[in-house]
Design a protein around this motif. Structure first.
Motif, PDB file in Angstrom:
ATOM      1  N   VAL A  10       7.825  -4.589 -60.142  1.00 28.65           N
ATOM      2  CA  VAL A  10       6.795  -5.374 -59.473  1.00 28.65           C
ATOM      3  C   VAL A  10       7.155  -6.838 -59.702  1.00 28.65           C
ATOM      4  O   VAL A  10       7.216  -7.297 -60.841  1.00 28.65           O
ATOM      5  CB  VAL A  10       5.388  -5.065 -60.019  1.00 28.65           C
ATOM      6  N   ASN A  13       3.731 -10.282 -56.007  1.00 26.08           N
ATOM      7  CA  ASN A  13       2.830  -9.285 -55.425  1.00 26.08           C
ATOM      8  C   ASN A  13       3.597  -8.288 -54.547  1.00 26.08           C
ATOM      9  O   ASN A  13       3.043  -7.696 -53.639  1.00 26.08           O
ATOM     10  CB  ASN A  13       1.715  -9.961 -54.619  1.00 26.08           C
ATOM     11  N   ILE A  15       5.875  -4.762 -54.577  1.00 24.80           N
ATOM     12  CA  ILE A  15       6.257  -3.562 -55.321  1.00 24.80           C
ATOM     13  C   ILE A  15       7.575  -3.062 -54.738  1.00 24.80           C
ATOM     14  O   ILE A  15       7.683  -2.836 -53.535  1.00 24.80           O
ATOM     15  CB  ILE A  15       5.186  -2.465 -55.189  1.00 24.80           C
ATOM     16  N   GLN A  23       6.618  -3.200 -50.786  1.00 27.24           N
ATOM     17  CA  GLN A  23       5.251  -3.203 -50.297  1.00 27.24           C
ATOM     18  C   GLN A  23       4.470  -4.266 -51.053  1.00 27.24           C
ATOM     19  O   GLN A  23       4.551  -4.354 -52.277  1.00 27.24           O
ATOM     20  CB  GLN A  23       4.604  -1.827 -50.501  1.00 27.24           C
ATOM     21  N   TRP A  25       1.150  -6.047 -52.576  1.00 25.17           N
ATOM     22  CA  TRP A  25      -0.143  -5.628 -53.111  1.00 25.17           C
ATOM     23  C   TRP A  25      -0.997  -6.861 -53.307  1.00 25.17           C
ATOM     24  O   TRP A  25      -0.491  -7.944 -53.566  1.00 25.17           O
ATOM     25  CB  TRP A  25      -0.021  -4.814 -54.399  1.00 25.17           C
ATOM     26  N   PHE A  26      -2.290  -6.699 -53.166  1.00 24.06           N
ATOM     27  CA  PHE A  26      -3.224  -7.800 -53.270  1.00 24.06           C
ATOM     28  C   PHE A  26      -4.383  -7.380 -54.162  1.00 24.06           C
ATOM     29  O   PHE A  26      -4.826  -6.237 -54.118  1.00 24.06           O
ATOM     30  CB  PHE A  26      -3.768  -8.188 -51.886  1.00 24.06           C
ATOM     31  N   GLU A  27      -4.855  -8.315 -54.947  1.00 31.33           N
ATOM     32  CA  GLU A  27      -6.008  -8.050 -55.811  1.00 31.33           C
ATOM     33  C   GLU A  27      -7.165  -8.905 -55.314  1.00 31.33           C
ATOM     34  O   GLU A  27      -7.024 -10.105 -55.111  1.00 31.33           O
ATOM     35  CB  GLU A  27      -5.681  -8.417 -57.255  1.00 31.33           C
ATOM     36  N   LEU A  59      -2.247   0.730 -45.094  1.00 27.19           N
ATOM     37  CA  LEU A  59      -2.898   0.251 -46.316  1.00 27.19           C
ATOM     38  C   LEU A  59      -3.265   1.409 -47.221  1.00 27.19           C
ATOM     39  O   LEU A  59      -3.685   2.466 -46.770  1.00 27.19           O
ATOM     40  CB  LEU A  59      -4.186  -0.505 -45.973  1.00 27.19           C
ATOM     41  N   HIS A  60      -3.121   1.181 -48.500  1.00 29.76           N
ATOM     42  CA  HIS A  60      -3.609   2.093 -49.524  1.00 29.76           C
ATOM     43  C   HIS A  60      -4.464   1.257 -50.456  1.00 29.76           C
ATOM     44  O   HIS A  60      -3.994   0.262 -51.002  1.00 29.76           O
ATOM     45  CB  HIS A  60      -2.453   2.727 -50.305  1.00 29.76           C
ATOM     46  N   CYS A  61      -5.697   1.640 -50.618  1.00 29.06           N
ATOM     47  CA  CYS A  61      -6.609   0.845 -51.445  1.00 29.06           C
ATOM     48  C   CYS A  61      -6.979   1.614 -52.696  1.00 29.06           C
ATOM     49  O   CYS A  61      -7.201   2.826 -52.664  1.00 29.06           O
ATOM     50  CB  CYS A  61      -7.879   0.516 -50.669  1.00 29.06           C
TER      51      CYS A  61
END
Length: 112
Positions: A10, A13, A15, A23, A25-27, A59-61
């Motif tokens: 990672v 942001n 992966i 990919q 990722w967002f927080e 999207l995967h949440c």
């Protein structure tokens, strides 16, 4: 217990997976749903819906609730008090947090 994962690294942001996929990722910061009005909740969810609609990717949440001790929050508030009314502010804050801890809605821990 050993958990298998295809994540290689990672970086920032992004992966990186073992099969060479990348990919982002967002927080997103949470919001206090217990204290928000119906209008505020609707606005939060409309903002999120608009954001996800604009993304043209799969999207995967994952929603991870974060628990925080009310005693820790109380201490954070109390240490900010200054001046002549510091004692009054401390007593008032202690009363509020003692009530919150004893309420059936929150208990000693609260999701933030």
């Amino acid at each position: 217990m050993k958990v298998e994962s295809d994540i290689l690294a990672v970086i920032g942001n992004v992966i990186h997976t073992k099969d060479k996929r990348k990919q982002a990722w967002f927080e997103f910061k949470g919001f206090h749903t217990s204290f928000d009005s119906e209008a505020q909740l609707t606005k939060h969810f409309e903002d999120l819906k608009r954001l996800f609609k604009d993304l043209k990717k799969e999207l995967h949440c994952l929603v991870v609730p974060v628990r925080q001790s009310l005693d820790d929050v109380r201490q954070d508030y109390i240490k900010e008090f200054r001046g002549n009314l510091k004692h009054v502010g401390k007593e008032h804050t202690n009363s509020i947090f003692n009530f919150l801890k004893s309420s059936s809605e929150l208990g000693p821990k609260k999701t933030r």
